[in-house]
Design an enzyme around this catalytic site. Structure first.
Site, mmCIF file in Angstrom:
data_model
loop_
_atom_site.group_PDB
_atom_site.id
_atom_site.type_symbol
_atom_site.label_atom_id
_atom_site.label_comp_id
_atom_site.label_asym_id
_atom_site.label_seq_id
_atom_site.Cartn_x
_atom_site.Cartn_y
_atom_site.Cartn_z
ATOM 1 N N THR A 1 10.082 -11.823 -6.182
ATOM 2 C CA THR A 1 8.734 -11.384 -5.318
ATOM 3 C C THR A 1 8.275 -10.025 -5.116
ATOM 4 O OG1 THR A 1 9.261 -13.377 -4.078
ATOM 5 C CG2 THR A 1 7.759 -11.774 -3.036
ATOM 6 N N CYS A 2 9.362 -9.020 -5.353
ATOM 7 C CA CYS A 2 9.167 -7.685 -5.295
ATOM 8 C C CYS A 2 8.367 -7.211 -6.575
ATOM 9 C CB CYS A 2 10.306 -6.974 -5.183
ATOM 10 S SG CYS A 2 11.097 -7.310 -3.710
#
Length: 160
Positions: free
Chosen positions: A48-49
């Protein structure tokens, strides 16, 4: 105790990757006299980062600056070498200052640490975003669990 709106950012030494290697960044100087959009991620190169969080701030850097943000910074409990490699991988090109909190001391001082040991990652930062004006937190958005919503660039833009 978790930092709150109205609190001053704690004094700490973070690291960033310079052309010659790691450079110390003093939080007192970094946040002084500026309006900063700071966001933190649990780890560089994590799904997600890398797919949404960092790219969102990179892609909306101009919009954030148009709304009064002087600088954008990404913080992670990683070392400066990892943060430098991640910036290169994500084609950050100076849009976001990549801050390494290698030992997690700053993250702990904010009260925003999390235990990611069950994932083999040890102590990490919670996912959050905040606006800091001259060293004082004016907006704080901390994600719950594995969510990604209130720490996004889009959500922060709505607060400006």
């Amino acid at each position: 105790m978790t930092i709150n709106v109205g609190d001053r950012i704690p004094s700490a030494t973070l690291m960033t990757m310079g052309d010659e290697g790691p450079l110390a960044v003093q939080t007192d100087a970094f946040f002084a006299g500026k309006t900063t959009a700071l966001f933190a991620v649990p780890g560089a190169f994590t799904p997600t980062c890398s797919a949404r969080h960092l790219p969102g701030f990179r892609d909306r850097a101009g919009e954030l600056r148009d709304k009064g943000i002087d600088q954008i910074a990404c913080l992670s409990v990683n070392d400066a070498f990892v943060m430098g490699a991640w910036a290169a991988d994500q084609d950050i090109d100076g849009e976001v200052t990549m801050l390494a909190d290698g030992n997690g001391d700053f993250t702990k001082a904010l009260g925003l640490e999390m235990d990611a040991s069950k994932f083999g990652m040890g102590g990490r930062s919670k996912r959050y975003s905040m606006i800091i004006k001259d060293g004082v937190v004016t907006s704080l958005n901390v994600e719950e669990g594995g969510e990604f919503r209130v720490s996004s660039a889009e959500f922060l833009l709505e607060q400006l």
